[in-house]
Design an enzyme around this catalytic site. Structure first.
Site, PDB file in Angstrom:
ATOM      1  N   ASP A  47       1.054  -1.435  -0.024  1.00  8.32           N
ATOM      2  CA  ASP A  47      -0.016  -0.062  -0.015  1.00  8.32           C
ATOM      3  C   ASP A  47       0.969   1.201   0.045  1.00  8.32           C
ATOM      4  O   ASP A  47       0.453   2.453  -0.299  1.00  8.32           O
ATOM      5  CB  ASP A  47      -0.902   0.158   1.193  1.00  8.32           C
ATOM      6  CG  ASP A  47      -0.057   0.076   2.627  1.00  8.32           C
ATOM      7  OD1 ASP A  47       1.036  -0.127   2.588  1.00  8.32           O
ATOM      8  OD2 ASP A  47      -0.636   0.427   3.582  1.00  8.32           O
ATOM      9  N   GLU A  48       2.105   1.110   0.379  1.00 10.63           N
ATOM     10  CA  GLU A  48       3.115   2.202   0.371  1.00 10.63           C
ATOM     11  C   GLU A  48       2.928   3.101  -1.101  1.00 10.63           C
ATOM     12  O   GLU A  48       3.476   4.097  -0.995  1.00 10.63           O
ATOM     13  CB  GLU A  48       4.300   1.971   0.869  1.00 10.63           C
ATOM     14  CG  GLU A  48       4.729   1.418   2.320  1.00 10.63           C
ATOM     15  CD  GLU A  48       5.796   1.466   2.960  1.00 10.63           C
ATOM     16  OE1 GLU A  48       6.777   2.238   2.402  1.00 10.63           O
ATOM     17  OE2 GLU A  48       5.951   0.847   3.804  1.00 10.63           O
ATOM     18  N   TYR A  70      12.294   2.672  -1.412  1.00 14.04           N
ATOM     19  CA  TYR A  70      11.374   1.384  -1.296  1.00 14.04           C
ATOM     20  C   TYR A  70      10.106   1.250  -2.153  1.00 14.04           C
ATOM     21  O   TYR A  70       9.876   0.653  -3.255  1.00 14.04           O
ATOM     22  CB  TYR A  70      11.089   0.974   0.054  1.00 14.04           C
ATOM     23  CG  TYR A  70      10.269  -0.047   0.131  1.00 14.04           C
ATOM     24  CD1 TYR A  70      10.540  -1.477  -0.362  1.00 14.04           C
ATOM     25  CD2 TYR A  70       9.040   0.053   0.501  1.00 14.04           C
ATOM     26  CE1 TYR A  70       9.373  -2.311  -0.298  1.00 14.04           C
ATOM     27  CE2 TYR A  70       8.058  -1.117   0.772  1.00 14.04           C
ATOM     28  CZ  TYR A  70       8.227  -2.198   0.165  1.00 14.04           C
ATOM     29  OH  TYR A  70       7.206  -3.180   0.346  1.00 14.04           O
TER      30      TYR A  70
END
Ligand code: NAD
Ligand code: DAU
Length: 337
Positions: free
Chosen positions: A124-125, A150
């Site tokens: 979900d990032e 990331y």
């Protein structure tokens, strides 16, 4: 069915292999993992002698290894990644290589090997950060807005997976999941770091004001979601997967852990904040609920307590990994703490 699981020696990958072999004992699993600091074959002791399980030691970036591992495979379930945000801030290049290039190598091989399903496990990032006073949640239509190396590398991998579907017709599905917790999670991540530090009599580092919010999900609920999407999900679709917690801050999480472990709050140490720290994640998982009947089943408080118990009972597992490379990383990240 024969599955290729990438990154199956990591936290979620190993939980997934254990889950799958229990629920689908007739299926064959090939686990392709390079065994970085985060990969640990101890996690898979229970299945290592099972004739339906094969381990291949190699990198998803190596096309030859990947093509050999994909021989006769029906479905690829792709977990392999560099997964820790703080390490991506210290050294982004490994993240681009594994998460972006490695995914593209797998996609090329999947096309060549006529894979029936390429299942991409994502985060979900990729959607960025929500404000604390904002009531909204991420959903499948939220614009991508990654804010760390990331999450940018995971976003790039998601785009590549979709591009291979649209351009070449590769049958794909993607899930973007919130923060997992549970057994075998490497103790660089917040919950196992807090638990194991407390067990060692050390302080728990809390970034910034501690009011950051994550949407915690027990790892088995994530495995069940993957199971449903693999079996019933629509080709080409993305599904968001999230937890039951409602705006629980990091500080509240540590306080819960301290209470479970019978310790007082003196163990909390506020440390300098993560660069570009995402304030809040919250996932609207109504699509996977409506279309596939999934919802999280593991209550956060109850399974946090069971997770604490697991780390208490598996001291050898985490003591073995909190050595060598881990100590070097810990010093670089936390200084003298
Ligand atoms: P992890 O860091 O625990 O495990 C990653 C695994 O990938 C390790 O076994 C490692 O050895 C392996 N690996 C790394 N580079 C490789 C390479 N080049 N070739 C083969 N194997 C390689 O990660 P995790 O927490 O289990 O996450 C698994 C996946 O789920 C990742 O793609 C991550 O982005 C995603 N995800 C994680 C979470 C979470 O909360 N942990 C939430 C959502 C999505
Ligand atoms: O949302 C899904 C993501 O969840 C996954 O894609 C990632 O792979 C996974 O690592 C996780 O990312 P986070 O950055 O949210 O997880 P982490 O456990 O590193 O941190 C959780 C929260 O705790 C975050 O707000 C940062 C904070 N934190 C973390 C550490 C390691 C601290 O306050 N202190 C710490 O020492």
């Amino acid at each position: 069915m024969k599955l290729l699981v990438t990154g199956g020696a990591g936290f979620i990958g190993s939980n997934f292999i254990l889950y799958w072999m229990k629920n689908y004992p007739q299926d064959k699993i090939v686990n392709l993992d390079i065994l970085t600091y985060a990969g640990n074959l101890e996690n898979l002791k229970a299945v290592e002698k099972n004739p339906n399980y094969t381990f291949v030691h190699g990198s998803i970036c190596d096309l030859k290894v990947v093509e050999e591992a994909m021989d006769g495979i029906d479905c690829v379930v792709h977990f392999a990644a560099e997964s820790h945000v703080d390490r991506s801030i210290l050294n982004p290049s490994d993240f681009i290589m594994t998460n972006v290039v490695g995914t593209q190598v797998l996609l090329d091989a999947a096309l060549k090997c006529n894979i029936k399903r390429f299942y991409h496990v994502s985060s979900d990032e990729v959607y960025g950060s929500l404000d604390l006073d904002d009531k909204s949640k991420f959903n499948e239509r939220t614009n991508y807005n990654p804010r760390s190396p990331y999450s940018a590398s995971k976003a790039a991998s998601d785009h590549l997976v979709r591009a291979y579907h649209e351009t070449y017709g590769l049958p794909i599905t993607i899930t973007n999941c919130s923060n997992n917790f549970g057994p075998y999670q490497f103790p660089e991540k917040f919950i196992p770091l807090a638990i194991t530090n407390i067990l060692e009599g050390k302080k728990v580092p809390v970034y910034g004001d501690g009011l950051y919010v994550r949407d915690w999900l027990y790892v088995t609920d994530h495995c069940r979601a993957i199971d449903l999407v693999l079996n019933k999900g629509k080709i080409g679709e993305t599904y968001l997967v999230g937890g039951m917690t409602d705006n629980v801050s990091n500080l509240e999480v540590v306080k819960k852990i301290l209470k479970i472990m019978g310790k007082d709050e003196c163990a909390i140490e506020y440390v300098k904040d993560r660069l570009g720290h995402d304030r809040r994640y919250a996932v609207d998982w109504s699509k996977i609920q409506k279309e596939l009947g999934w919802k999280p089943l593991h209550d956060f408080n109850e399974w946090l307590e069971k997770t604490v118990q697991w780390y208490k009972e598996n001291e050898n597992w985490w003591k073995d990994v909190k050595t060598g490379e881990y100590k070097k990383y810990y010093k670089e990240q936390y200084g003298k703490l």
